[in-house]
Design an enzyme around this catalytic site. Structure first.
Site, PDB file in Angstrom:
ATOM      1  N   ASP A  49       0.840  -1.199   0.000  1.00  0.00           N
ATOM      2  CA  ASP A  49       0.000   0.000   0.000  1.00  0.00           C
ATOM      3  C   ASP A  49       0.881   1.258   0.000  1.00  0.00           C
ATOM      4  O   ASP A  49       0.374   2.378  -0.087  1.00  0.00           O
ATOM      5  CB  ASP A  49      -1.018  -0.010   1.142  1.00  0.00           C
ATOM      6  CG  ASP A  49      -0.368  -0.023   2.514  1.00  0.00           C
ATOM      7  OD1 ASP A  49       0.872  -0.079   2.600  1.00  0.00           O
ATOM      8  OD2 ASP A  49      -1.119   0.020   3.515  1.00  0.00           O
ATOM      9  N   GLU A  58      -1.169  -5.989   8.546  1.00  0.00           N
ATOM     10  CA  GLU A  58      -0.347  -5.412   9.600  1.00  0.00           C
ATOM     11  C   GLU A  58      -0.881  -5.808  10.971  1.00  0.00           C
ATOM     12  O   GLU A  58      -2.076  -6.068  11.129  1.00  0.00           O
ATOM     13  CB  GLU A  58      -0.347  -3.877   9.481  1.00  0.00           C
ATOM     14  CG  GLU A  58       0.339  -3.376   8.227  1.00  0.00           C
ATOM     15  CD  GLU A  58       0.449  -1.852   8.175  1.00  0.00           C
ATOM     16  OE1 GLU A  58       0.004  -1.178   9.139  1.00  0.00           O
ATOM     17  OE2 GLU A  58       0.982  -1.338   7.179  1.00  0.00           O
ATOM     18  N   GLU A  87       9.472  -4.313  10.183  1.00  0.00           N
ATOM     19  CA  GLU A  87       9.828  -2.977   9.662  1.00  0.00           C
ATOM     20  C   GLU A  87      10.338  -2.086  10.791  1.00  0.00           C
ATOM     21  O   GLU A  87       9.672  -1.945  11.832  1.00  0.00           O
ATOM     22  CB  GLU A  87       8.601  -2.341   8.971  1.00  0.00           C
ATOM     23  CG  GLU A  87       8.924  -0.961   8.414  1.00  0.00           C
ATOM     24  CD  GLU A  87       7.917  -0.437   7.398  1.00  0.00           C
ATOM     25  OE1 GLU A  87       6.949  -1.158   7.061  1.00  0.00           O
ATOM     26  OE2 GLU A  87       8.103   0.712   6.949  1.00  0.00           O
TER      27      GLU A  87
END
Ligand code: KIV
Length: 308
Positions: free
Chosen positions: A52, A122, A190
């Site tokens: 995204d 996520e 991340e």
């Protein structure tokens, strides 16, 4: 057929698991469009994530939370059409998996309508139930923990490394284990300190795919525009392998100059026809020239040379 004579086929999550078990470090890239996906697929990148991040790097939004399902499906389908080997993973956008029913419905659209093989969502412990439901429904899932851009407002707005305190590190480890136990085939880490990412990696069976998480992960992912030098801003963890911004700007300037000075198009870029056929079409033959410009000499209202 591949160069070795084997039929070309798309990688599965089981193949990714095998590569990981064989100790191969996994290179993943984002991809958002057909021509780039083709090049990355031919280059042998095993996993392409239609992230995204496309909201910012491709569509010019100020954050990923603006990206819609329709946009994600549109770009995922283009990437799937451009690939024959890579595992294509569609990133589920903000609020597309707020509850299990919605998650299954929307994840199913990535596979059914866009041709993805897996989805990414996520969140750690908070997303484990959703991951489990998706996997049970037959949808392979990649997890994503650490800095999770869709929660940027909840995480304080400013992009920052996650898991630096004792409690945050423990939470991140718990998140990773929860996502693995829910059935994810891989997990993105991340912006995680390298030592913590290495520990998480060593405690998991599934591969960790790092971005800004050091070299101790099982694989790495980069945003393709950072890799190619097309981004407007390059994060510290990115490495630029090409400078396409300069290449594109130089090509555009050279093209404009050729148009201005009349050297584009040249003979190589031009199609010609038989001159005598054109003469006939325009009434330039001796016979035609002899004819007068009477009503019956006009061809369906098209002005011929002889009538001008
Ligand atoms: O959207 C994206 O590109 C991502 C990667 C940075 C992992 O989620």
């Amino acid at each position: 057929m591949s160069a070795t004579g084997d039929p070309i086929r798309r990688l599965t999550v089981a193949d990714i698991g095998r590569l990981h078990a064989d100790g191969e470090r996994l290179a993943m890239l984002t991809a958002y469009d057909y021509p780039t996906a083709r090049i990355l697929d031919d280059a042998g990148i095993p996993m392409l994530l239609v992230g995204d991040s496309l909201g910012q790097v491709l569509l010019g939004y100020d954050s990923t939370v603006r990206v819609t399902m329709a946009e994600m499906l549109h770009h995922t389908a283009a990437v799937a059409r451009g690939t024959a080997r890579a595992l294509v993973i569609g990133d589920m956008p903000f609020l597309s998996y707020s509850n299990v029913e919605e998650a299954i419905e929307n994840a199913g659209r990535f596979l059914r309508e866009a041709g993805a093989t897996a989805v990414k969502i996520e969140g750690g412990v908070r997303s484990a139930r959703t991951v489990e439901a998706l996997v049970r429904a037959g949808i392979p899932v990649m997890g994503h923990i650490g800095w999770t851009p869709q929660s940027q407002h909840g995480l304080g707005g400013k992009v920052r490394v996650q898991g630096k305190s004792r409690d945050a590190a423990r939470h991140l480890l718990a998140d990773a284990i929860a996502i693995q136990e829910a059935g994810a085939f891989a997990i993105v880490l991340e912006l995680v300190p390298e030592q913590l990412a290495a520990v998480i990696t060593s405690r998991l069976r599934i591969p960790t795919i790092g971005i800004g998480a050091g070299a101790g992960c099982s694989g790495q992912v980069q945003v393709v525009t950072d890799l190619l030098g097309l981004g407007t801003f390059s994060p510290r963890h990115a490495r630029r392998y090409a400078d396409l911004q300069t290449t594109i700007a130089e090509a555009a300037r050279a093209y404009a100059e050729d148009v201005r000075n009349g050297t584009f198009p040249g003979p190589a870029e031009t199609v010609r026809m038989d001159d005598s056929t054109l003469d006939e079409a325009l009434g330039r033959s001796a016979e035609d020239r002899a004819a007068t410009s009477t009503a019956d000499g006009l061809l369906a209202g098209i002005p011929l040379d002889r009538d001008l």
